[in-house]
Design an enzyme around this catalytic site. Structure first.
Site, PDB file in Angstrom:
ATOM      1  CE1 TYR A  70     -20.408   4.701  70.900  1.00 38.73           C
ATOM      2  CE2 TYR A  70     -21.672   4.326  69.115  1.00 38.73           C
ATOM      3  CZ  TYR A  70     -21.411   5.091  70.271  1.00 38.73           C
ATOM      4  OH  TYR A  70     -21.632   6.639  70.445  1.00 38.73           O
ATOM      5  CB  SER A 130     -25.672   6.207  70.631  1.00 39.83           C
ATOM      6  OG  SER A 130     -25.498   5.731  69.095  1.00 39.83           O
TER       7      SER A 130
END
Length: 253
Positions: A151, A138
């Site tokens: 995250y 990501s």
């Protein structure tokens, strides 16, 4: 080293929804044998019936499930490509209010799961002679942002694992690819992260064309279908409206 086969076969994790599900469809459309892996058996069964993929229910962070998956894939003829898509985010709290359970879950599914699947299948990929590992990370693993620390930490770790793996496996002719998407509008990602449909919808509010799961799956398909000597080390994919993690164009209704 065994003779390289022209038959393409892949394990795709996270296959019950979003980018993983779309990747299964994209590779099946190319004629690949695809082993679709996820925890939700009902969704895998529907995908299997629709696409002809082989659905294998498994929790990629559980050793027993990984061993069973490896045994089933080996018995069916093996793979040349491992596509680690399973992962996700939980929570958007600043570090001062971090929820330990959220952080542990994110590390488990994004990092430990990727490690366990890769460790299990590496001997097979090496033996094939032209193996590929693709990790879906990501842009959260490339630049930190407020409210994203947990995250960010998990995806930075997965990004680092991918880089180390590329260095370690080059001598074995194992190609290692990283695909790092930005804002992708999928069925469950924001909902799972925030736990509230209204909050999840605000993530995409005013963004005319966020990426779709199919957009990312098409990039994954391209990367693993390229000639094996072509290694797309890192692919960052964002919608045009997202110039960076910090700049997202939202238009007023």
């Amino acid at each position: 080293m065994t003779e390289v086969s022209n038959k393409k076969a892949a394990v795709v994790t996270g296959a019950s929804t979003g980018i993983g599900e779309a990747t299964v469809r994209a590779l099946r459309a190319e004629g690949w044998t695809v082993y679709a892996v996820a925890r939700r058996q009902d969704r895998l069964a529907a995908l299997e019936a629709e696409t002809g993929a082989v659905g294998i229910p498994a929790d990629i962070a559980e050793d027993a499930d990984v061993a069973k998956l490896l045994a089933e894939v080996t018995a069916a003829g093996g793979i040349d490509t491992l596509i680690n898509i399973a992962g996700g985010a939980r929570g958007a709290d600043p570090v001062g209010q971090a929820q330990t359970d959220d952080w542990e879950w994110m590390y488990r599914v994004n990092v430990i799961g990727t490690m366990k699947l890769t460790r299990a299948f590496l001997p097979m990929l090496r033996e094939h002679g032209e193996g590929t590992v693709l990790n879906l990370t990501s842009t959260a693993g490339l630049a930190a942002y407020e409210g994203g620390a947990g995250y960010n930490a998990a995806k930075f770790a997965q990004h680092a694992v991918t880089g180390a793996l590329r260095l370690e496996e080059a001598e074995n002719n194992v190609r290692v690819i990283e695909v790092a998407p930005g804002l992708v509008h999928t069925e469950e990602f924001a909902l799972n992260r925030l736990g509230d449909p209204a909050a999840a919808s605000k993530v995409y509010q005013g963004v005319e064309k966020p990426l779709t799961a199919e957009d990312v799956a098409d990039v994954v398909r391209y990367a693993v279908c390229a000639p094996h000597h072509v290694n797309l080390d890192q692919i960052v994919i964002r919608p045009v409206a997202q110039a960076s993690n910090y700049k997202l164009i939202r238009k007023q209704a």
